[in-house]
Design a protein around this motif. Structure first.
Motif, mmCIF file in Angstrom:
data_model
loop_
_atom_site.group_PDB
_atom_site.id
_atom_site.type_symbol
_atom_site.label_atom_id
_atom_site.label_comp_id
_atom_site.label_asym_id
_atom_site.label_seq_id
_atom_site.Cartn_x
_atom_site.Cartn_y
_atom_site.Cartn_z
ATOM 1 N N GLY A 1 0.783 -1.220 0.000
ATOM 2 C CA GLY A 1 0.000 0.000 0.000
ATOM 3 C C GLY A 1 0.820 1.278 0.000
ATOM 4 O O GLY A 1 0.272 2.367 -0.212
ATOM 5 N N GLU A 2 2.127 1.184 0.238
ATOM 6 C CA GLU A 2 2.957 2.382 0.252
ATOM 7 C C GLU A 2 3.260 2.838 -1.171
ATOM 8 O O GLU A 2 3.533 2.019 -2.047
ATOM 9 N N VAL A 3 3.208 4.161 -1.377
ATOM 10 C CA VAL A 3 3.366 4.746 -2.705
ATOM 11 C C VAL A 3 4.664 5.551 -2.754
ATOM 12 O O VAL A 3 4.932 6.363 -1.869
ATOM 13 N N GLU A 4 5.455 5.331 -3.787
ATOM 14 C CA GLU A 4 6.704 6.072 -4.006
ATOM 15 C C GLU A 4 6.427 7.573 -4.095
ATOM 16 O O GLU A 4 5.534 8.017 -4.806
ATOM 17 N N GLY A 5 7.171 8.352 -3.317
ATOM 18 C CA GLY A 5 7.021 9.796 -3.323
ATOM 19 C C GLY A 5 5.922 10.315 -2.432
ATOM 20 O O GLY A 5 5.845 11.518 -2.167
ATOM 21 N N GLN A 6 5.063 9.442 -1.961
ATOM 22 C CA GLN A 6 3.987 9.852 -1.054
ATOM 23 C C GLN A 6 4.286 9.419 0.370
ATOM 24 O O GLN A 6 4.182 10.212 1.305
ATOM 25 N N HIS A 7 4.654 8.156 0.529
ATOM 26 C CA HIS A 7 5.013 7.652 1.850
ATOM 27 C C HIS A 7 6.524 7.745 2.088
ATOM 28 O O HIS A 7 6.976 8.168 3.152
ATOM 29 N N TYR A 8 7.289 7.344 1.100
ATOM 30 C CA TYR A 8 8.759 7.402 1.148
ATOM 31 C C TYR A 8 9.293 7.524 -0.276
ATOM 32 O O TYR A 8 8.592 7.239 -1.251
ATOM 33 N N TYR A 9 10.555 7.947 -0.348
ATOM 34 C CA TYR A 9 11.332 7.765 -1.571
ATOM 35 C C TYR A 9 12.172 6.512 -1.352
ATOM 36 O O TYR A 9 13.059 6.493 -0.499
ATOM 37 N N PHE A 10 11.880 5.464 -2.078
ATOM 38 C CA PHE A 10 12.571 4.200 -1.891
ATOM 39 C C PHE A 10 13.830 4.177 -2.767
ATOM 40 O O PHE A 10 13.767 4.462 -3.964
#
Length: 222
Positions: free
Chosen positions: A54-63
Protein backbone atom coordinates in the motif's frame (compact mmCIF):
# COMPACT_ATOMS: atom_id res chain seq x y z
CA UNK A 1 -7.75 55.71 9.91
CA UNK A 2 -5.69 53.93 7.31
CA UNK A 3 -5.56 50.19 7.96
CA UNK A 4 -2.01 48.99 8.52
CA UNK A 5 -0.63 45.96 6.72
CA UNK A 6 -0.98 43.04 9.11
CA UNK A 7 -0.18 40.22 6.71
CA UNK A 8 0.48 37.46 9.21
CA UNK A 9 0.99 35.02 6.36
CA UNK A 10 4.20 36.82 5.38
CA UNK A 11 6.50 34.66 7.46
CA UNK A 12 9.08 31.98 7.02
CA UNK A 13 7.73 28.44 7.28
CA UNK A 14 7.91 26.37 10.45
CA UNK A 15 9.41 22.89 10.69
CA UNK A 16 7.42 20.66 13.06
CA UNK A 17 9.43 17.71 14.38
CA UNK A 18 7.29 14.86 15.70
CA UNK A 19 9.13 12.02 17.44
CA UNK A 20 8.08 9.06 19.54
CA UNK A 21 8.94 5.43 20.12
CA UNK A 22 7.46 3.28 17.38
CA UNK A 23 3.77 2.75 18.08
CA UNK A 24 3.24 5.81 20.29
CA UNK A 25 1.40 7.69 17.56
CA UNK A 26 3.61 10.21 15.78
CA UNK A 27 2.55 9.09 12.29
CA UNK A 28 -1.12 9.14 13.24
CA UNK A 29 -0.76 12.62 14.71
CA UNK A 30 1.05 13.85 11.60
CA UNK A 31 -1.84 12.64 9.42
CA UNK A 32 -4.41 14.24 11.72
CA UNK A 33 -2.62 17.59 11.67
CA UNK A 34 -2.49 17.56 7.88
CA UNK A 35 -6.20 16.73 7.67
CA UNK A 36 -6.92 19.64 10.03
CA UNK A 37 -4.72 22.08 8.10
CA UNK A 38 -4.28 21.22 4.40
CA UNK A 39 -1.61 23.95 4.04
CA UNK A 40 0.79 21.73 6.00
CA UNK A 41 3.18 19.69 3.91
CA UNK A 42 4.95 16.49 4.86
CA UNK A 43 8.68 15.92 4.64
CA UNK A 44 8.80 12.66 2.69
CA UNK A 45 11.78 10.62 3.86
CA UNK A 46 14.11 8.57 1.71
CA UNK A 47 14.70 4.99 2.86
CA UNK A 48 16.56 1.87 1.87
CA UNK A 49 13.91 -0.47 3.24
CA UNK A 50 11.54 -2.17 0.80
CA UNK A 51 8.02 -0.73 0.49
CA UNK A 52 5.21 -2.23 2.52
CA UNK A 53 1.90 -3.15 0.98
CA UNK A 54 0.00 0.00 0.00
CA UNK A 55 2.96 2.38 0.25
CA UNK A 56 3.37 4.75 -2.71
CA UNK A 57 6.70 6.07 -4.01
CA UNK A 58 7.02 9.80 -3.32
CA UNK A 59 3.99 9.85 -1.05
CA UNK A 60 5.01 7.65 1.85
CA UNK A 61 8.76 7.40 1.15
CA UNK A 62 11.33 7.76 -1.57
CA UNK A 63 12.57 4.20 -1.89
CA UNK A 64 16.21 3.86 -2.88
CA UNK A 65 19.17 1.54 -2.54
CA UNK A 66 22.08 1.87 -0.14
CA UNK A 67 24.51 3.15 -2.75
CA UNK A 68 22.24 5.98 -3.91
CA UNK A 69 21.35 6.86 -0.33
CA UNK A 70 24.99 7.01 0.67
CA UNK A 71 25.78 9.30 -2.25
CA UNK A 72 23.02 11.70 -1.19
CA UNK A 73 24.55 11.87 2.28
CA UNK A 74 28.03 12.52 0.85
CA UNK A 75 26.65 15.26 -1.41
CA UNK A 76 25.02 17.05 1.56
CA UNK A 77 21.53 16.44 0.21
CA UNK A 78 20.14 15.12 3.51
CA UNK A 79 19.01 17.30 6.41
CA UNK A 80 19.32 14.29 8.68
CA UNK A 81 19.85 10.57 8.35
CA UNK A 82 20.08 7.51 10.55
CA UNK A 83 20.14 3.74 10.46
CA UNK A 84 17.09 2.17 12.10
CA UNK A 85 16.60 -1.60 12.38
CA UNK A 86 19.13 -2.21 9.63
CA UNK A 87 17.66 0.27 7.14
CA UNK A 88 18.68 3.85 6.36
CA UNK A 89 16.29 6.80 6.59
CA UNK A 90 16.83 10.47 5.81
CA UNK A 91 15.11 13.78 5.02
CA UNK A 92 16.01 15.27 1.61
CA UNK A 93 17.14 18.88 2.07
CA UNK A 94 15.95 20.67 -1.10
CA UNK A 95 12.14 20.29 -0.81
CA UNK A 96 12.18 21.29 2.87
CA UNK A 97 14.25 24.42 2.33
CA UNK A 98 12.04 25.43 -0.60
CA UNK A 99 8.85 25.01 1.46
CA UNK A 100 10.15 27.01 4.43
CA UNK A 101 11.37 29.81 2.17
CA UNK A 102 7.86 30.01 0.67
CA UNK A 103 6.28 30.28 4.14
CA UNK A 104 4.87 26.75 4.17
CA UNK A 105 5.03 24.66 7.35
CA UNK A 106 6.56 21.19 7.11
CA UNK A 107 6.01 18.16 9.38
CA UNK A 108 8.89 15.77 10.09
CA UNK A 109 7.92 12.27 11.28
CA UNK A 110 11.38 11.25 12.52
CA UNK A 111 13.18 9.67 15.47
CA UNK A 112 15.25 11.48 18.11
CA UNK A 113 18.47 11.13 16.09
CA UNK A 114 16.97 12.91 13.11
CA UNK A 115 15.36 15.54 15.31
CA UNK A 116 18.67 16.25 17.00
CA UNK A 117 20.46 16.67 13.66
CA UNK A 118 17.85 19.12 12.35
CA UNK A 119 17.80 21.14 15.59
CA UNK A 120 21.59 21.46 15.36
CA UNK A 121 21.53 22.41 11.66
CA UNK A 122 21.17 25.79 9.97
CA UNK A 123 17.39 25.21 10.05
CA UNK A 124 17.35 24.94 13.85
CA UNK A 125 15.82 28.39 14.30
CA UNK A 126 12.91 27.37 12.08
CA UNK A 127 11.79 24.27 13.99
CA UNK A 128 9.68 23.30 16.97
CA UNK A 129 10.16 19.79 18.38
CA UNK A 130 7.46 17.65 19.98
CA UNK A 131 7.92 14.24 21.59
CA UNK A 132 4.94 11.91 22.01
CA UNK A 133 4.90 9.39 24.84
CA UNK A 134 2.64 6.32 25.17
CA UNK A 135 0.39 6.11 28.25
CA UNK A 136 2.14 2.88 29.29
CA UNK A 137 4.61 0.33 27.96
CA UNK A 138 1.89 -2.33 27.89
CA UNK A 139 -0.25 -0.10 25.67
CA UNK A 140 2.74 0.61 23.43
CA UNK A 141 3.22 -3.12 22.80
CA UNK A 142 -0.51 -3.63 22.25
CA UNK A 143 -0.51 -0.95 19.55
CA UNK A 144 2.51 -2.45 17.81
CA UNK A 145 0.98 -5.90 17.73
CA UNK A 146 -2.38 -4.50 16.68
CA UNK A 147 -0.90 -3.02 13.49
CA UNK A 148 -0.21 -6.54 12.19
CA UNK A 149 2.71 -5.31 10.09
CA UNK A 150 5.72 -6.83 11.84
CA UNK A 151 6.92 -10.21 13.04
CA UNK A 152 7.32 -10.99 16.74
CA UNK A 153 11.08 -10.58 16.36
CA UNK A 154 10.71 -7.09 14.85
CA UNK A 155 8.23 -6.07 17.55
CA UNK A 156 10.59 -7.30 20.25
CA UNK A 157 13.32 -5.19 18.64
CA UNK A 158 11.10 -2.12 18.59
CA UNK A 159 10.15 -2.61 22.23
CA UNK A 160 13.80 -3.00 23.22
CA UNK A 161 14.61 0.27 21.48
CA UNK A 162 11.70 2.16 23.01
CA UNK A 163 13.44 2.71 26.33
CA UNK A 164 16.39 4.39 24.61
CA UNK A 165 14.01 6.49 22.49
CA UNK A 166 12.03 7.66 25.52
CA UNK A 167 15.22 8.64 27.36
CA UNK A 168 15.54 11.61 24.95
CA UNK A 169 12.20 13.19 25.88
CA UNK A 170 13.79 16.12 27.73
CA UNK A 171 15.57 17.33 24.56
CA UNK A 172 12.26 18.42 23.02
CA UNK A 173 10.38 21.73 23.25
CA UNK A 174 7.09 19.99 24.06
CA UNK A 175 6.21 16.53 25.39
CA UNK A 176 2.71 15.05 25.09
CA UNK A 177 1.24 11.80 26.42
CA UNK A 178 -0.92 10.17 23.76
CA UNK A 179 -3.48 8.61 26.08
CA UNK A 180 -6.37 9.83 23.93
CA UNK A 181 -5.87 10.53 20.23
CA UNK A 182 -8.44 13.36 20.02
CA UNK A 183 -7.04 15.13 23.07
CA UNK A 184 -3.46 14.72 21.82
CA UNK A 185 -4.43 16.20 18.46
CA UNK A 186 -6.02 19.24 20.13
CA UNK A 187 -2.84 19.85 22.13
CA UNK A 188 -0.81 19.67 18.94
CA UNK A 189 -3.09 22.19 17.27
CA UNK A 190 -2.64 24.54 20.22
CA UNK A 191 1.16 24.23 20.04
CA UNK A 192 1.18 24.90 16.31
CA UNK A 193 -1.08 27.94 16.60
CA UNK A 194 1.08 29.42 19.37
CA UNK A 195 4.38 28.75 17.57
CA UNK A 196 3.12 30.41 14.40
CA UNK A 197 2.40 33.55 16.44
CA UNK A 198 5.82 33.82 18.11
CA UNK A 199 7.25 37.31 17.76
CA UNK A 200 10.34 36.13 15.90
CA UNK A 201 8.13 34.41 13.31
CA UNK A 202 6.14 37.57 12.57
CA UNK A 203 8.40 39.74 10.39
CA UNK A 204 5.49 42.07 9.57
CA UNK A 205 5.52 43.34 13.17
CA UNK A 206 8.69 45.38 12.58
CA UNK A 207 7.03 47.53 9.95
CA UNK A 208 3.78 47.68 11.90
CA UNK A 209 5.38 48.97 15.11
CA UNK A 210 7.50 51.43 13.11
CA UNK A 211 4.27 52.81 11.66
CA UNK A 212 2.81 53.14 15.16
CA UNK A 213 5.84 55.13 16.27
CA UNK A 214 5.42 57.36 13.21
CA UNK A 215 1.86 58.04 14.32
CA UNK A 216 3.15 59.09 17.73
CA UNK A 217 5.60 61.49 16.07
CA UNK A 218 2.89 62.95 13.86
CA UNK A 219 0.58 63.33 16.83
CA UNK A 220 3.23 65.13 18.86
CA UNK A 221 4.10 67.36 15.90
CA UNK A 222 0.46 68.28 15.42
Amino acid sequence: MERRNMDQGARRGLGIILSSPSGAGKSTMARRLMAWDPTLSFSVSATTRPPREGEVEGQHYYFTDREAFGQMVLDGEMLEHAEVFGNHYGSPRAPVEAALAEGRDVIFDIDWQGGQQIRNSALGRDVVSIFILPPSIAELERRLRGRGQDSDAVIDGRMAKSQAEISHWAEYDYVLVNDDADACEMRLRTILAAERLRRDRQPWLTGFTRALNTEFSERDAG
